[in-house]
Design a protein around this motif. Sequence first.
Motif, mmCIF file in Angstrom:
data_model
loop_
_atom_site.group_PDB
_atom_site.id
_atom_site.type_symbol
_atom_site.label_atom_id
_atom_site.label_comp_id
_atom_site.label_asym_id
_atom_site.label_seq_id
_atom_site.Cartn_x
_atom_site.Cartn_y
_atom_site.Cartn_z
ATOM 1 N N MET A 39 17.527 31.613 45.718
ATOM 2 C CA MET A 39 18.642 32.061 45.875
ATOM 3 C C MET A 39 19.801 31.773 44.389
ATOM 4 N N PHE A 40 20.636 32.458 44.380
ATOM 5 C CA PHE A 40 21.661 32.231 43.061
ATOM 6 C C PHE A 40 23.698 33.182 43.509
ATOM 7 N N VAL A 41 24.013 32.186 42.946
ATOM 8 C CA VAL A 41 25.005 32.667 43.493
ATOM 9 C C VAL A 41 26.355 33.035 41.943
ATOM 10 N N SER A 42 26.393 33.778 41.818
ATOM 11 C CA SER A 42 27.834 34.266 41.045
ATOM 12 C C SER A 42 29.488 33.593 41.194
ATOM 13 N N ILE A 43 30.321 33.488 40.620
ATOM 14 C CA ILE A 43 31.903 33.184 41.212
ATOM 15 C C ILE A 43 32.058 33.417 39.870
ATOM 16 N N THR A 44 33.236 34.333 39.696
ATOM 17 C CA THR A 44 34.356 34.674 38.732
ATOM 18 C C THR A 44 35.641 34.578 39.205
ATOM 19 N N SER A 45 35.861 34.978 38.088
ATOM 20 C CA SER A 45 36.934 35.007 38.345
ATOM 21 C C SER A 45 37.981 36.232 36.855
ATOM 22 N N ILE A 46 39.521 36.372 37.371
ATOM 23 C CA ILE A 46 39.927 36.868 36.283
ATOM 24 C C ILE A 46 41.746 37.311 36.813
ATOM 25 N N GLU A 47 41.867 37.000 35.515
ATOM 26 C CA GLU A 47 43.346 36.664 35.076
ATOM 27 C C GLU A 47 43.808 37.784 34.007
ATOM 28 N N LEU A 48 44.754 37.906 35.225
ATOM 29 C CA LEU A 48 45.211 39.760 34.585
ATOM 30 C C LEU A 48 46.188 39.759 32.990
ATOM 31 N N ARG A 99 38.938 37.965 46.198
ATOM 32 C CA ARG A 99 39.962 36.816 46.793
ATOM 33 C C ARG A 99 40.579 37.252 45.604
ATOM 34 N N GLY A 100 41.949 37.455 45.883
ATOM 35 C CA GLY A 100 43.367 37.661 44.577
ATOM 36 C C GLY A 100 44.821 38.102 45.163
ATOM 37 N N ILE A 101 45.586 37.664 44.153
ATOM 38 C CA ILE A 101 46.805 38.192 44.673
ATOM 39 C C ILE A 101 47.434 37.868 43.135
ATOM 40 N N TRP A 102 48.126 38.947 42.845
ATOM 41 C CA TRP A 102 49.009 38.977 41.247
ATOM 42 C C TRP A 102 48.221 39.186 40.535
ATOM 43 N N THR A 103 48.269 38.493 40.067
ATOM 44 C CA THR A 103 47.420 38.575 38.842
ATOM 45 C C THR A 103 45.913 37.828 38.789
ATOM 46 N N LYS A 104 45.687 36.710 39.402
ATOM 47 C CA LYS A 104 44.842 36.323 39.827
ATOM 48 C C LYS A 104 43.387 36.764 40.716
ATOM 49 N N HIS A 105 42.193 37.071 40.745
ATOM 50 C CA HIS A 105 41.297 37.653 41.301
ATOM 51 C C HIS A 105 40.230 36.733 41.036
ATOM 52 N N TYR A 106 39.205 37.042 42.039
ATOM 53 C CA TYR A 106 37.830 35.786 42.482
ATOM 54 C C TYR A 106 36.829 36.843 43.236
ATOM 55 N N THR A 107 35.885 36.907 42.717
ATOM 56 C CA THR A 107 34.288 37.390 43.650
ATOM 57 C C THR A 107 33.823 36.480 43.768
ATOM 58 N N MET A 108 32.331 36.771 45.048
ATOM 59 C CA MET A 108 31.018 35.292 45.265
ATOM 60 C C MET A 108 30.129 36.213 45.230
ATOM 61 N N ALA A 163 34.164 26.778 45.353
ATOM 62 C CA ALA A 163 34.393 27.375 44.433
ATOM 63 C C ALA A 163 34.803 27.915 43.534
ATOM 64 N N LYS A 164 36.230 27.755 43.722
ATOM 65 C CA LYS A 164 37.540 27.681 42.051
ATOM 66 C C LYS A 164 37.620 26.296 41.522
ATOM 67 N N ILE A 165 37.363 25.826 42.181
ATOM 68 C CA ILE A 165 36.900 24.078 41.816
ATOM 69 C C ILE A 165 35.769 24.156 40.486
ATOM 70 N N MET A 166 34.792 24.136 40.904
ATOM 71 C CA MET A 166 33.397 24.761 39.998
ATOM 72 C C MET A 166 33.792 25.081 39.235
ATOM 73 N N LEU A 167 34.543 26.348 39.234
ATOM 74 C CA LEU A 167 34.498 27.569 38.347
ATOM 75 C C LEU A 167 35.386 27.391 37.643
ATOM 76 N N LYS A 168 37.133 26.612 37.553
ATOM 77 C CA LYS A 168 37.305 25.775 36.642
ATOM 78 C C LYS A 168 36.926 24.608 35.624
ATOM 79 N N LYS A 169 35.839 23.547 36.203
ATOM 80 C CA LYS A 169 35.146 22.418 35.853
ATOM 81 C C LYS A 169 34.250 23.579 35.672
ATOM 82 N N ASN A 170 33.100 24.030 35.715
ATOM 83 C CA ASN A 170 31.806 24.348 34.912
ATOM 84 C C ASN A 170 31.477 25.369 34.399
ATOM 85 N N GLY A 171 33.021 26.752 34.569
ATOM 86 C CA GLY A 171 32.482 28.178 34.168
ATOM 87 C C GLY A 171 32.886 28.352 32.705
#
Length: 111
Positions: free
Chosen positions: A1-10, A41-50, A98-106
């Motif tokens: 199976m595959f996991v997709s983790i994303t973040s967007i900073e507005l 999950r998200g608030i203000w200008t930072k939002h995440y999906t998995m 997820a946030k740590i992996m995204l920041k380190k390896n995304g």
Amino acid sequence: MFVSITSIELKSPLNFFQLSLYALNIVRQLKSSKCVEFKKRGIWTKHYTMTLWENKSDMMEFAKSGAHLTAMKKSSSIAKEIRLLTLEADILPAWKEAKIMLKKNGRCLKF
């Protein structure tokens, strides 16, 4: 199976309204896709999906079609940065991990 983790900073908190419109349409698309599980999950200008997918082809088919494709084409107008990470896993990770992996390896797209 595959996991997709994303973040967007507005670029601005005011872009939240446009993001919300895109997200509403993307969630509708997700519900009719082969996605196994979805979290956001998200608030203000930072939002995440998995998302969790049975296979990579289902994930890519979703990413390159419909509301998701439309939003990605327009993302540079509202986003300062988008991060993406795909990994093999049977379950979605905890948000903290997820946030740590995204920041380190995304992969990072800056606009």
